[in-house]
Design a protein around this motif. Structure first.
Motif, PDB file in Angstrom:
ATOM      1  N   LYS A 170      45.832  74.108  36.305  1.00 19.20           N
ATOM      2  CA  LYS A 170      46.090  75.318  36.280  1.00 19.20           C
ATOM      3  C   LYS A 170      45.762  75.536  34.656  1.00 19.20           C
ATOM      4  O   LYS A 170      47.190  74.809  34.568  1.00 19.20           O
ATOM      5  CB  LYS A 170      46.954  76.466  37.074  1.00 19.20           C
ATOM      6  N   LEU A 171      45.906  75.753  33.641  1.00 19.36           N
ATOM      7  CA  LEU A 171      46.149  76.173  32.446  1.00 19.36           C
ATOM      8  C   LEU A 171      47.427  77.386  32.498  1.00 19.36           C
ATOM      9  O   LEU A 171      46.823  78.222  32.437  1.00 19.36           O
ATOM     10  CB  LEU A 171      45.338  76.656  31.135  1.00 19.36           C
ATOM     11  N   LEU A 172      47.998  76.902  31.599  1.00 17.33           N
ATOM     12  CA  LEU A 172      49.536  78.085  31.171  1.00 17.33           C
ATOM     13  C   LEU A 172      49.560  78.508  29.812  1.00 17.33           C
ATOM     14  O   LEU A 172      49.504  77.839  29.298  1.00 17.33           O
ATOM     15  CB  LEU A 172      50.394  77.069  31.913  1.00 17.33           C
ATOM     16  N   TYR A 173      49.380  79.795  30.143  1.00 19.54           N
ATOM     17  CA  TYR A 173      49.810  80.274  28.043  1.00 19.54           C
ATOM     18  C   TYR A 173      50.655  80.947  27.973  1.00 19.54           C
ATOM     19  O   TYR A 173      51.649  81.337  28.701  1.00 19.54           O
ATOM     20  CB  TYR A 173      48.227  81.665  28.022  1.00 19.54           C
ATOM     21  N   PRO A 174      51.573  81.606  26.960  1.00 19.01           N
ATOM     22  CA  PRO A 174      52.417  82.524  26.537  1.00 19.01           C
ATOM     23  C   PRO A 174      52.367  83.997  27.341  1.00 19.01           C
ATOM     24  O   PRO A 174      51.222  84.170  27.617  1.00 19.01           O
ATOM     25  CB  PRO A 174      52.333  82.438  24.826  1.00 19.01           C
ATOM     26  N   ASP A 175      53.502  84.141  27.432  1.00 15.64           N
ATOM     27  CA  ASP A 175      53.296  85.686  28.226  1.00 15.64           C
ATOM     28  C   ASP A 175      52.334  85.900  27.338  1.00 15.64           C
ATOM     29  O   ASP A 175      52.933  86.031  26.098  1.00 15.64           O
ATOM     30  CB  ASP A 175      55.007  85.590  28.026  1.00 15.64           C
ATOM     31  N   GLN A 176      52.368  87.680  27.537  1.00 13.38           N
ATOM     32  CA  GLN A 176      52.039  88.465  27.298  1.00 13.38           C
ATOM     33  C   GLN A 176      50.406  88.391  26.539  1.00 13.38           C
ATOM     34  O   GLN A 176      50.375  89.090  24.568  1.00 13.38           O
ATOM     35  CB  GLN A 176      53.310  89.764  26.067  1.00 13.38           C
ATOM     36  N   VAL A 177      49.252  87.124  26.860  1.00 15.37           N
ATOM     37  CA  VAL A 177      48.407  87.121  26.663  1.00 15.37           C
ATOM     38  C   VAL A 177      47.570  88.487  26.680  1.00 15.37           C
ATOM     39  O   VAL A 177      47.152  88.393  28.108  1.00 15.37           O
ATOM     40  CB  VAL A 177      47.615  85.987  26.779  1.00 15.37           C
ATOM     41  N   LEU A 178      46.726  89.193  26.241  1.00 14.09           N
ATOM     42  CA  LEU A 178      45.850  90.839  25.835  1.00 14.09           C
ATOM     43  C   LEU A 178      44.435  89.924  25.747  1.00 14.09           C
ATOM     44  O   LEU A 178      43.837  90.940  26.665  1.00 14.09           O
ATOM     45  CB  LEU A 178      46.163  91.326  25.130  1.00 14.09           C
ATOM     46  N   GLU A 179      43.944  88.890  25.304  1.00 15.10           N
ATOM     47  CA  GLU A 179      42.270  89.060  24.660  1.00 15.10           C
ATOM     48  C   GLU A 179      43.159  87.638  24.455  1.00 15.10           C
ATOM     49  O   GLU A 179      43.335  86.634  23.646  1.00 15.10           O
ATOM     50  CB  GLU A 179      42.490  90.273  23.646  1.00 15.10           C
ATOM     51  N   CYS A 242      52.949  77.219  25.610  1.00 15.05           N
ATOM     52  CA  CYS A 242      51.432  76.432  27.385  1.00 15.05           C
ATOM     53  C   CYS A 242      51.679  75.647  27.796  1.00 15.05           C
ATOM     54  O   CYS A 242      52.457  74.936  28.090  1.00 15.05           O
ATOM     55  CB  CYS A 242      50.563  76.648  26.204  1.00 15.05           C
ATOM     56  N   GLY A 243      50.716  74.700  28.806  1.00 14.32           N
ATOM     57  CA  GLY A 243      50.749  74.199  29.506  1.00 14.32           C
ATOM     58  C   GLY A 243      49.863  73.872  30.442  1.00 14.32           C
ATOM     59  O   GLY A 243      48.678  74.655  30.475  1.00 14.32           O
ATOM     60  N   TYR A 244      49.957  72.858  31.264  1.00 13.58           N
ATOM     61  CA  TYR A 244      49.060  72.527  32.322  1.00 13.58           C
ATOM     62  C   TYR A 244      50.070  72.218  34.046  1.00 13.58           C
ATOM     63  O   TYR A 244      50.656  72.011  33.509  1.00 13.58           O
ATOM     64  CB  TYR A 244      48.423  71.512  32.167  1.00 13.58           C
ATOM     65  N   SER A 254      54.660  71.153  29.889  1.00 15.61           N
ATOM     66  CA  SER A 254      55.051  72.374  29.761  1.00 15.61           C
ATOM     67  C   SER A 254      55.069  71.887  28.353  1.00 15.61           C
ATOM     68  O   SER A 254      56.009  70.406  27.765  1.00 15.61           O
ATOM     69  CB  SER A 254      56.883  73.000  29.802  1.00 15.61           C
ATOM     70  N   ILE A 255      54.558  72.404  27.546  1.00  9.86           N
ATOM     71  CA  ILE A 255      54.430  71.568  25.710  1.00  9.86           C
ATOM     72  C   ILE A 255      55.272  73.670  25.094  1.00  9.86           C
ATOM     73  O   ILE A 255      54.985  74.705  25.741  1.00  9.86           O
ATOM     74  CB  ILE A 255      53.179  72.052  25.407  1.00  9.86           C
ATOM     75  N   ARG A 256      56.339  73.110  24.579  1.00 12.63           N
ATOM     76  CA  ARG A 256      56.997  73.773  23.714  1.00 12.63           C
ATOM     77  C   ARG A 256      57.010  73.292  22.037  1.00 12.63           C
ATOM     78  O   ARG A 256      56.842  72.693  22.071  1.00 12.63           O
ATOM     79  CB  ARG A 256      58.670  74.557  24.266  1.00 12.63           C
ATOM     80  N   TYR A 257      57.138  74.169  21.597  1.00 12.51           N
ATOM     81  CA  TYR A 257      56.893  74.734  20.077  1.00 12.51           C
ATOM     82  C   TYR A 257      57.131  75.558  18.908  1.00 12.51           C
ATOM     83  O   TYR A 257      57.941  77.169  19.987  1.00 12.51           O
ATOM     84  CB  TYR A 257      55.378  74.578  19.607  1.00 12.51           C
ATOM     85  N   GLU A 258      57.379  75.747  17.984  1.00 10.51           N
ATOM     86  CA  GLU A 258      57.963  76.829  17.128  1.00 10.51           C
ATOM     87  C   GLU A 258      56.810  78.005  17.227  1.00 10.51           C
ATOM     88  O   GLU A 258      56.074  78.091  16.167  1.00 10.51           O
ATOM     89  CB  GLU A 258      58.673  76.830  15.856  1.00 10.51           C
ATOM     90  N   LYS A 259      56.955  78.686  17.481  1.00 11.08           N
ATOM     91  CA  LYS A 259      56.040  80.001  17.156  1.00 11.08           C
ATOM     92  C   LYS A 259      56.009  80.583  15.637  1.00 11.08           C
ATOM     93  O   LYS A 259      54.454  81.238  15.417  1.00 11.08           O
ATOM     94  CB  LYS A 259      56.038  80.824  18.599  1.00 11.08           C
ATOM     95  N   ALA A 281      42.430  70.985  26.038  1.00 12.54           N
ATOM     96  CA  ALA A 281      43.123  70.809  25.274  1.00 12.54           C
ATOM     97  C   ALA A 281      43.652  72.104  24.581  1.00 12.54           C
ATOM     98  O   ALA A 281      42.898  72.454  24.564  1.00 12.54           O
ATOM     99  CB  ALA A 281      43.014  69.979  23.898  1.00 12.54           C
ATOM    100  N   LEU A 282      44.848  72.045  25.404  1.00 11.01           N
ATOM    101  CA  LEU A 282      46.029  73.258  24.326  1.00 11.01           C
ATOM    102  C   LEU A 282      46.214  73.372  23.275  1.00 11.01           C
ATOM    103  O   LEU A 282      46.939  71.985  23.134  1.00 11.01           O
ATOM    104  CB  LEU A 282      46.786  74.105  25.260  1.00 11.01           C
TER     105      LEU A 282
END
Length: 321
Positions: A170-179, A242-244, A254-259, A281-282
């Protein structure tokens, strides 16, 4: 406690950072490439590895496709190869940038949990520093890139980290992805530039010219599809995450970074369509689209001014689920 050792493996000098949870292998002569992030309890390798007895060292100007194309490389100062004129300077951008073909110098220090690497740019006047640290279940990458020249230039940094493919991942995205915006023609997502609305649970259905595209973005195509996909989360990231998830293996990455520093997120999914290989690859990045010229057109490309330094970090955590 973390240990740091140097050894020869697959024809290259490799540095191993290891603690009770993780083993991390880094190759300074291949742009500081990470070839392994291994969870010891689960006996789980996160990174995609082509296998073989030798690691292939590419030379300056080689195509990324002809190289190793595995593990975690830094794509800088670009992804797509091109030559552009920017403010009366003719600038050369190599395929997936210069770092992955560079031999990075290793700074000697007594810290057992840290590797410090550095390299000077070739076509562009930057100084590139990378520090890799290991703590418990997390490996962190700390970057500092400085424009040492007399002119500013556009650049893209992207996390080019190829991970293992599993059918039920499963691919994990940031919250509130609209498009999502498709940037590579495919039967699943249509033509380049097609915009897919997120219909909830990262599912999208779109009808363009009487062709219906239906795709679930948090899953991957089956191995039998023999396809490859590249798309972007269309808006700036609302969260540096983001993450898997790998249900069969029982591992979450879990992959965390400065947005603020890496506001864009590209996604690569290879289900056998590219070189017959399987990986994902994310790609957190500071440019939107793989091309410098297209990113400039969209005004979504970092311009590194004279004397400017940018610093940011990536933290990769492996947990059991």
């Amino acid at each position: 406690m973390t240990n740091k050792i140097m050894k020869k493996e697959r024809g290259k000098r490799i540095y191993l950072l290891e603690n009770n949870c993780l083993q991390v292998k880094v190759v300074p002569s291949m742009g500081g490439k990470t070839i392994s992030i291994f969870h010891k309890e689960k006996q789980f390798e996160l990174l995609y590895d082509r296998g073989g007895t030798q690691l292939k060292k590419s030379k300056r100007g080689d195509s990324f496709e002809s190289g190793e194309a595995s593990g975690f490389d830094d794509a800088f100062p670009c992804i797509e190869e091109e030559n552009i004129n920017f403010q009366n300077h003719n600038l050369c951008y190599e395929d997936h940038g210069e770092i992955w073909t560079s031999s990075m110098s290793l700074e000697n220090d007594s810290l057992l949990d840290t590797l410090k690497l550095k390299v000077q740019g070739v076509h562009l006047p930057y100084f590139y520093e990378k520090r890799i640290t290991l703590s418990e279940d997390t490996v962190s990458y700390h970057y500092k890139i400085t424009n040492k020249g007399e002119f500013e230039f556009p650049c893209i940094w992207a996390m080019h980290c190829l991970v293992r493919y599993e059918d039920d991942m499963k691919l994990l995205y940031p919250d509130q992805v609209l498009e999502f915006e498709n940037v590579l023609r495919s039967r699943e997502l249509g033509e380049e530039g097609t915009i897919h609305q997120n219909m909830g649970n990262n599912q999208s259905e779109l009808n363009v010219r009487n062709i219906n595209y239906s795709y679930t973005f948090d899953k991957v195509p089956s191995k039998e599809s023999k396809t490859m996909l590249k798309y972007y989360v269309k808006s700036d990231s609302k969260e540096g995450f983001c993450g898997y998830e790998y249900p069969t293996s029982g591992v979450r990455c879990s992959i965390r970074y400065e947005k603020e520093m890496l506001p864009y997120l590209g996604v690569w999914v290879n289900a056998g369509g590219y070189r017959g290989e399987y990986n994902c690859a994310l790609e957190p990045a500071n440019g939107y689209y793989d091309s410098i010229s297209k990113a400039l057109e969209r005004k979504k490309c970092k311009i590194l001014t004279v004397g400017e330094s940018i610093s940011f970090s990536i933290h990769i955590t492996l947990n059991t689920i």
